[in-house]
Design an enzyme around this catalytic site. Structure first.
Site, mmCIF file in Angstrom:
data_model
loop_
_atom_site.group_PDB
_atom_site.id
_atom_site.type_symbol
_atom_site.label_atom_id
_atom_site.label_comp_id
_atom_site.label_asym_id
_atom_site.label_seq_id
_atom_site.Cartn_x
_atom_site.Cartn_y
_atom_site.Cartn_z
ATOM 1 N N SER A 100 -19.674 -61.484 -64.032
ATOM 2 C CA SER A 100 -21.091 -61.427 -64.479
ATOM 3 C C SER A 100 -21.975 -60.374 -63.764
ATOM 4 O O SER A 100 -23.082 -60.264 -64.062
ATOM 5 C CB SER A 100 -21.563 -62.820 -64.343
ATOM 6 O OG SER A 100 -21.458 -63.680 -65.491
ATOM 7 N N LYS A 103 -23.559 -57.845 -65.575
ATOM 8 C CA LYS A 103 -25.130 -57.852 -66.172
ATOM 9 C C LYS A 103 -26.089 -57.239 -65.428
ATOM 10 O O LYS A 103 -27.196 -56.884 -66.125
ATOM 11 C CB LYS A 103 -25.588 -59.608 -66.025
ATOM 12 C CG LYS A 103 -24.637 -60.528 -66.941
ATOM 13 C CD LYS A 103 -25.102 -61.888 -66.892
ATOM 14 C CE LYS A 103 -24.342 -62.871 -67.830
ATOM 15 N NZ LYS A 103 -23.021 -63.331 -67.807
ATOM 16 N N SER A 159 -27.081 -67.076 -65.180
ATOM 17 C CA SER A 159 -26.073 -65.995 -65.842
ATOM 18 C C SER A 159 -25.745 -66.315 -67.139
ATOM 19 O O SER A 159 -24.341 -66.334 -67.720
ATOM 20 C CB SER A 159 -24.809 -66.084 -64.612
ATOM 21 O OG SER A 159 -23.888 -64.830 -65.050
#
Length: 421
Positions: A100, A103, A159
């Site tokens: 993640s 991101k 997340s």
């Protein structure tokens, strides 16, 4: 689980596992199954020749502290967020699954185009159809309406891959978002990164590096909204609508444990974000930014092999402590390069050396850059080539869109932020 999805997941797992396969036994029959994968002999030299070498790179000067003991991350980097100097690194350009932490690139790419943050969107069934099995979720429901602000809180705090997919739909769809992320990564000279999914979910050939993740954080932190979201420890998120028409809310907390102090992790004083991640193939990944005594540092740690429950946070904190203590006592081993289009004020094409080292092409006009320009015009700052400085606590736009390399980074002072030293 549908047979087709099972097959796809098996293919993805096989492809990713083959990247990190190690020989289970040596020629003499000795079990070597616990050996760690080795970095490639040849890696990118973007940012400096030393950063392309395997192993730890550091140049200690008189009085400099030694690096922390017990670092187990496959790859890590600690750098000065202001001038871009890389203080020390370990396999900085090793291409690994990012989880993640990818991101950060998603947000840095998409956020400027989705303004104002009060914009509302009603979620459709198809918006969530591509969310991977077992993804981290914030709890978005079809047919309910959310603001852009809500969705970004879902991305940064929980997340949430569901929030990423809804924002991608607002941006024009997942394929368009992935293409924009690829273009923006190239603009940032993050040439180790291969984007397959916008949320960082394990996918064949989806990789990044500690160096690239640090570039994403540095670029993102020049956006006021990005700084706000990544530094927020907790918030209320919209839930179901009651029969009386009133919307419920529920509490969400940032998964960055150095920010919140959750699960027994000691909060890091001065922390101001940025993003953590975990998947089966990526292990734990983390990029953080912290300020101490006017110095702002960035750190990225990827996939520690330590069996400690929170090794990624402990090692990141140790590296930050070292970086603050070593400031002014070491010789940099490289630099965080500016975006291709950035005006560094030097009058030279600073991106050309990196392009030559990687064999890259000249800068391009991708959707990410267009979005950044639009946001800069609307908000007075925040694009890849537009930097914010700080004077007397007030954000001001630097004249000429000069990329921030020698000015103090403006970090947010939010209610839920941990105090700085």
């Amino acid at each position: 689980m549908p047979a087709l999805k099972k097959t796809a997941l098996m293919v993805a797992s096989t492809a990713l596992l083959s990247t990190f396969a190690v020989t289970p036994a040596s020629a003499d029959g000795k079990d070597t199954s616990d050996e760690q994968p080795k970095p490639p002999a040849v890696m990118s030299q973007v940012g400096g020749e030393l950063l392309g070498r395997a192993g730890t790179q550091v140049k200690l000067g008189p009085g400099a502290p030694v690096l922390p003991k017990g670092l187990t991350g496959r790859s890590w980097i600690v750098a000065d967020a202001e001038n871009g100097e890389v203080l020390a690194a370990h396999n900085a350009h090793w291409r690994l699954p990012p989880a993640s932490t990818l991101k950060m690139l998603f947000a840095d790419t998409v956020m400027p185009a989705l303004q104002p943050k009060t914009m509302k969107y009603t979620v459709k069934d198809e918006d969530l159809a591509g969310v991977g099995e077992g993804s981290s979720l914030v709890g978005i429901k079809e047919k309910l309406t959310y603001t852009v602000h809500d969705l970004w809180l879902g991305v940064f705090l929980r997340s949430g891959n569901d929030a990423v997919h809804v924002l991608s739909s607002m941006y024009g769809g997942v394929p368009k978002t992935v293409d924009a992320m690829k273009a923006h990564a190239e603009e940032l000279q993050a040439l180790d990164t291969k984007v397959v999914s916008p949320d960082g979910y394990d996918a064949p050939k989806q990789v990044s590096s500690a160096y690239d993740l640090t570039l994403f954080a540095r670029s993102g932190l020049q956006k006021a909204d990005f700084r706000e979201y990544c530094a927020t420890a907790e918030a209320q998120f919209p839930g179901e609508v009651k029969k009386n028409g009133k919307r419920e809310t529920f509490a969400i907390q940032n998964t960055n444990k150095l920010l919140t102090g959750a699960a027994g992790v000691t909060p890091y004083k001065g922390i101001a974000g940025v993003k953590n991640g975990y998947t089966t193939h990526a292990g734990n990944t983390f990029t953080g930014v912290a300020e101490r005594n006017g110095k702002v540092l960035l750190v990225t740690v990827m996939n520690p092999s330590s069996e400690k429950a929170h090794a990624v946070y402990e090692e990141a904190a140790d590296l930050l402590d070292w970086g603050f203590a070593a400031s002014g006592k070491i010789t940099p081993v490289g630099e965080l390069v500016p975006p291709k289009s950035a005006d560094t004020g030097s009058g030279t094409g600073k991106g050309s050396a990196a392009e030559q080292a990687e064999g890259g092409s000249a800068g391009q006009n991708g959707p990410a850059r267009d979005a950044s320009k639009t946001a800069a015009a609307e908000q007075g700052g925040g694009g890849a080539g537009v930097a914010l400085g700080i004077t007397g606590g007030v954000l001001v736009l630097l004249a000429g869109g000069v990329f921030l390399v020698n000015r103090r980074w403006p970090l947010p002072d939010l209610m839920h932020r941990r105090p700085r030293d």
